[in-house]
Design an enzyme around this catalytic site. Structure first.
Site, mmCIF file in Angstrom:
data_model
loop_
_atom_site.group_PDB
_atom_site.id
_atom_site.type_symbol
_atom_site.label_atom_id
_atom_site.label_comp_id
_atom_site.label_asym_id
_atom_site.label_seq_id
_atom_site.Cartn_x
_atom_site.Cartn_y
_atom_site.Cartn_z
ATOM 1 N N SER A 206 0.840 -1.200 0.000
ATOM 2 C CA SER A 206 0.000 0.000 0.000
ATOM 3 C C SER A 206 0.876 1.251 0.000
ATOM 4 O O SER A 206 2.065 1.201 0.311
ATOM 5 C CB SER A 206 -0.918 0.003 1.222
ATOM 6 N N HIS A 207 0.253 2.382 -0.326
ATOM 7 C CA HIS A 207 0.992 3.642 -0.354
ATOM 8 C C HIS A 207 1.702 3.914 0.972
ATOM 9 O O HIS A 207 2.880 4.270 1.000
ATOM 10 C CB HIS A 207 0.056 4.818 -0.670
ATOM 11 N N GLY A 208 0.996 3.746 2.078
ATOM 12 C CA GLY A 208 1.581 4.036 3.380
ATOM 13 C C GLY A 208 2.814 3.201 3.678
ATOM 14 O O GLY A 208 3.819 3.722 4.179
#
Length: 169
Positions: A125-127
């Site tokens: 994921s982006h995070g």
């Protein structure tokens, strides 16, 4: 920008008929669609039946939340809850970023965050990817973290093991 809450067929009908009644019908559909989107945006993501049950109220010191390792390392700090861009200006340097999810617009927060905890997402994921780039710990998919943690809580984020420990509530 609210036009994005309308379907193509609704816009086509308003243009083709070009009556005040048809335009009002389009406006009403947009209001309803946007309200539905706002309600869904503020809900916790659905969880699988296998997910561990975590109380949806504040937790006590010593409690541990589990998630998915997103970026290795261990960091302690105070939690700061971020629900959207409206909270960005208030984010304190060195705080633990807690969010439902993140996207590229959130990247500037990672430069000053000590660690990241999200309610959804995984290692790709982006995070998680951004946390690894910034070399800060991250734990993803921490069930109910938005309702169990509070601003100012002192936590330990163990991104290597996917654990969040409440040190002081």
């Amino acid at each position: 920008m609210d036009l994005f809450f309308a379907s193509v067929s609704e816009v086509d009908a308003a243009i083709a008929n070009d009556t005040s009644a048809e335009w009002q019908k389009l406006a009403d559909a947009i209001v309803e669609s946007k309200a539905s989107w706002e309600a869904a945006r503020n809900q916790a993501p659905p969880w699988t039946p296998e997910a561990k049950s975590v109380p949806s109220t504040a937790i006590e010191s010593g409690a541990e939340l589990s998630g998915i390792p997103g970026s290795p390392g261990v960091q302690e700090g105070e939690v700061f809850m971020v629900t959207g861009p409206q909270d960005f200006a208030e984010f304190p340097s060195g705080a633990i970023l807690v969010a439902r999810t993140t996207n590229p617009v959130w990247t500037p927060l990672f430069y000053t965050a000590a660690a990241v905890i999200t309610e959804s997402g995984g290692p790709l994921s982006h995070g998680a990817v951004t946390a690894r780039e910034m070399r800060i710990p991250a734990v993803m998919s921490v069930h109910n973290c938005m309702s169990t943690l509070r601003n100012g809580c002192l936590v330990r984020v163990n991104g290597s093991e996917g654990k969040v420990s409440l040190l002081e509530g």
